[in-house]
Design a protein around this motif. Structure first.
Motif, PDB file in Angstrom:
ATOM      1  N   PRO A   4       0.831  -1.210   0.000  1.00 24.57           N
ATOM      2  CA  PRO A   4       0.000   0.000   0.000  1.00 24.57           C
ATOM      3  C   PRO A   4       0.865   1.258   0.000  1.00 24.57           C
ATOM      4  O   PRO A   4       1.985   1.257   0.539  1.00 24.57           O
ATOM      5  CB  PRO A   4      -0.800  -0.129   1.300  1.00 24.57           C
ATOM      6  N   LEU A   5       0.343   2.310  -0.574  1.00 22.50           N
ATOM      7  CA  LEU A   5       1.059   3.577  -0.520  1.00 22.50           C
ATOM      8  C   LEU A   5       1.169   4.052   0.924  1.00 22.50           C
ATOM      9  O   LEU A   5       2.242   4.492   1.372  1.00 22.50           O
ATOM     10  CB  LEU A   5       0.314   4.627  -1.355  1.00 22.50           C
ATOM     11  N   LEU A   6       0.070   3.936   1.669  1.00 20.75           N
ATOM     12  CA  LEU A   6       0.025   4.351   3.069  1.00 20.75           C
ATOM     13  C   LEU A   6      -0.565   3.228   3.897  1.00 20.75           C
ATOM     14  O   LEU A   6      -1.586   2.652   3.530  1.00 20.75           O
ATOM     15  CB  LEU A   6      -0.836   5.607   3.223  1.00 20.75           C
ATOM     16  N   GLY A  70       6.020   1.611   2.397  1.00 15.13           N
ATOM     17  CA  GLY A  70       6.741   0.577   3.123  1.00 15.13           C
ATOM     18  C   GLY A  70       7.762   1.076   4.120  1.00 15.13           C
ATOM     19  O   GLY A  70       8.401   0.276   4.805  1.00 15.13           O
ATOM     20  N   ARG A  71       7.899   2.382   4.238  1.00 18.81           N
ATOM     21  CA  ARG A  71       8.888   2.976   5.148  1.00 18.81           C
ATOM     22  C   ARG A  71       8.186   3.536   6.372  1.00 18.81           C
ATOM     23  O   ARG A  71       7.269   4.347   6.253  1.00 18.81           O
ATOM     24  CB  ARG A  71       9.645   4.088   4.422  1.00 18.81           C
ATOM     25  N   SER A  72       8.627   3.121   7.563  1.00 19.24           N
ATOM     26  CA  SER A  72       8.027   3.633   8.783  1.00 19.24           C
ATOM     27  C   SER A  72       8.415   5.085   8.981  1.00 19.24           C
ATOM     28  O   SER A  72       9.573   5.473   8.788  1.00 19.24           O
ATOM     29  CB  SER A  72       8.481   2.804   9.990  1.00 19.24           C
ATOM     30  N   LEU A  73       7.433   5.898   9.385  1.00 17.53           N
ATOM     31  CA  LEU A  73       7.680   7.315   9.618  1.00 17.53           C
ATOM     32  C   LEU A  73       7.986   7.616  11.078  1.00 17.53           C
ATOM     33  O   LEU A  73       8.230   8.772  11.436  1.00 17.53           O
ATOM     34  CB  LEU A  73       6.463   8.140   9.173  1.00 17.53           C
ATOM     35  N   ALA A  74       7.999   6.588  11.914  1.00 12.63           N
ATOM     36  CA  ALA A  74       8.276   6.776  13.344  1.00 12.63           C
ATOM     37  C   ALA A  74       9.707   7.265  13.543  1.00 12.63           C
ATOM     38  O   ALA A  74      10.652   6.731  12.962  1.00 12.63           O
ATOM     39  CB  ALA A  74       8.047   5.471  14.096  1.00 12.63           C
ATOM     40  N   GLY A  75       9.853   8.277  14.367  1.00  9.20           N
ATOM     41  CA  GLY A  75      11.182   8.748  14.738  1.00  9.20           C
ATOM     42  C   GLY A  75      11.904   9.566  13.685  1.00  9.20           C
ATOM     43  O   GLY A  75      13.110   9.809  13.812  1.00  9.20           O
ATOM     44  N   LEU A  76      11.197  10.010  12.634  1.00  9.76           N
ATOM     45  CA  LEU A  76      11.859  10.816  11.613  1.00  9.76           C
ATOM     46  C   LEU A  76      12.300  12.157  12.190  1.00  9.76           C
ATOM     47  O   LEU A  76      11.578  12.783  12.969  1.00  9.76           O
ATOM     48  CB  LEU A  76      10.914  11.079  10.436  1.00  9.76           C
ATOM     49  N   ASN A  77      13.492  12.603  11.797  1.00  8.48           N
ATOM     50  CA  ASN A  77      13.928  13.944  12.181  1.00  8.48           C
ATOM     51  C   ASN A  77      13.389  14.958  11.172  1.00  8.48           C
ATOM     52  O   ASN A  77      12.656  14.608  10.246  1.00  8.48           O
ATOM     53  CB  ASN A  77      15.456  14.009  12.273  1.00  8.48           C
ATOM     54  N   ALA A  78      13.759  16.228  11.351  1.00  3.23           N
ATOM     55  CA  ALA A  78      13.216  17.286  10.490  1.00  3.23           C
ATOM     56  C   ALA A  78      13.565  17.049   9.026  1.00  3.23           C
ATOM     57  O   ALA A  78      12.727  17.245   8.136  1.00  3.23           O
ATOM     58  CB  ALA A  78      13.739  18.644  10.954  1.00  3.23           C
TER      59      ALA A  78
END
Length: 266
Positions: A4-6, A70-78
């Motif tokens: 899925p895209l999201l 497929g990439r987790s967005l948790a913990g992304l920096n600015a």
């Protein structure tokens, strides 16, 4: 199986109010595919808009996981969020909330291109204004010089100018007159076809949702109580709250009629 895209998994958001924890979003899960419109419906205060802001990282989540391609967005920096937001944009209910009243429309549209280091900005601004039914020379004007419907077209142009894959539409027509709503919805549907966009479409208007969405999630008190293909949700609702919402809508809605007619003729 196509990724899925999201993908949203057990998403939660709790606010602290007067020393108490108040859950606004509670264990929300859904997927959204490329080129699809997934609508999130419910009454005011159900957690729809908060969910949209969580997906885009405008509000930090209390728990759960959001994956984009497929990439987790948790913990992304600015820097990480800046990269993701090139592919994920939002259209707000009130376009003035995303437009600086002291800046020209052209500057507001150029700003995302400047942030992401994209050249040939003047030409892209003119092209995008034409795509949403305005003129390139409108770039020199200020937001207060436009009508509400025109300002929403500018908001759409601003969201689209980075050529995103996903646009979160947060009640994009609810503040507009009925006749203008139909025009904006038809514009969104045309742009989706031309650019292959995916929409997370947040709305309380089920008549509009029925004609624009491929799938629907029904939200009640922070939870998704039912989700499925649009036709199934409207023809055979399973949850009492979904039936309550459907029973509350008007049998004839001029916006929905106009959207349906445009979809058939377009």
């Amino acid at each position: 199986m196509t990724t899925p895209l999201l993908s949203v998994n057990q998403l939660t958001k709790t606010f602290q109010r007067r020393g108490q924890s108040v859950p606004a979003v509670n264990g929300v899960s859904f997927t959204l595919n490329a080129g699809e419109t997934w609508a999130l419906v419910g009454e005011s205060g159900s957690g729809k808009s908060t969910t949209g802001r969580l997906v885009l990282g405008l509000t930090p989540a209390s728990g759960g996981d959001i994956q984009f391609e497929g990439r987790s967005l948790a913990g992304l920096n600015a820097a990480g969020w800046r990269s993701v937001r090139r592919d994920m944009q939002m259209i707000f209910q009130d376009p003035l909330s995303s437009l600086d009243p002291k800046r020209t429309v052209g500057y507001s549209l150029e700003e995302p291109l400047i942030i992401h280091g994209i050249g040939n900005r003047k030409a892209q601004v003119g092209e995008m204004l034409e795509q949403v039914g305005l003129r390139p020379q409108d770039a020199t004007r200020y937001p207060h010089e436009f009508s509400g419907g025109q300002r929403q077209r500018i908001g759409i142009a601003r969201a689209l100018i980075l050529k995103p894959k996903l646009i979160i539409c947060d009640e994009p027509v609810s503040a507009l007159d009925v006749s203008i709503q139909s025009q904006i919805l038809n514009l969104l549907m045309r742009l989706q076809r031309e650019y292959g966009l995916a929409y997370l479409f947040i709305s309380h208007d089920l008549n509009v949702v029925r004609h624009i969405a491929d799938r629907v999630g029904v939200m009640y008190r922070g939870r998704i109580v039912e989700q499925g293909d649009t036709e199934r949700i409207f023809s055979a609702p399973q949850h009492d709250y979904t039936r309550f919402l459907l029973n509350a809508i008007l049998p004839v809605h001029p916006v929905a009629t106009g959207v349906a007619r445009a979809a058939v003729n377009g």
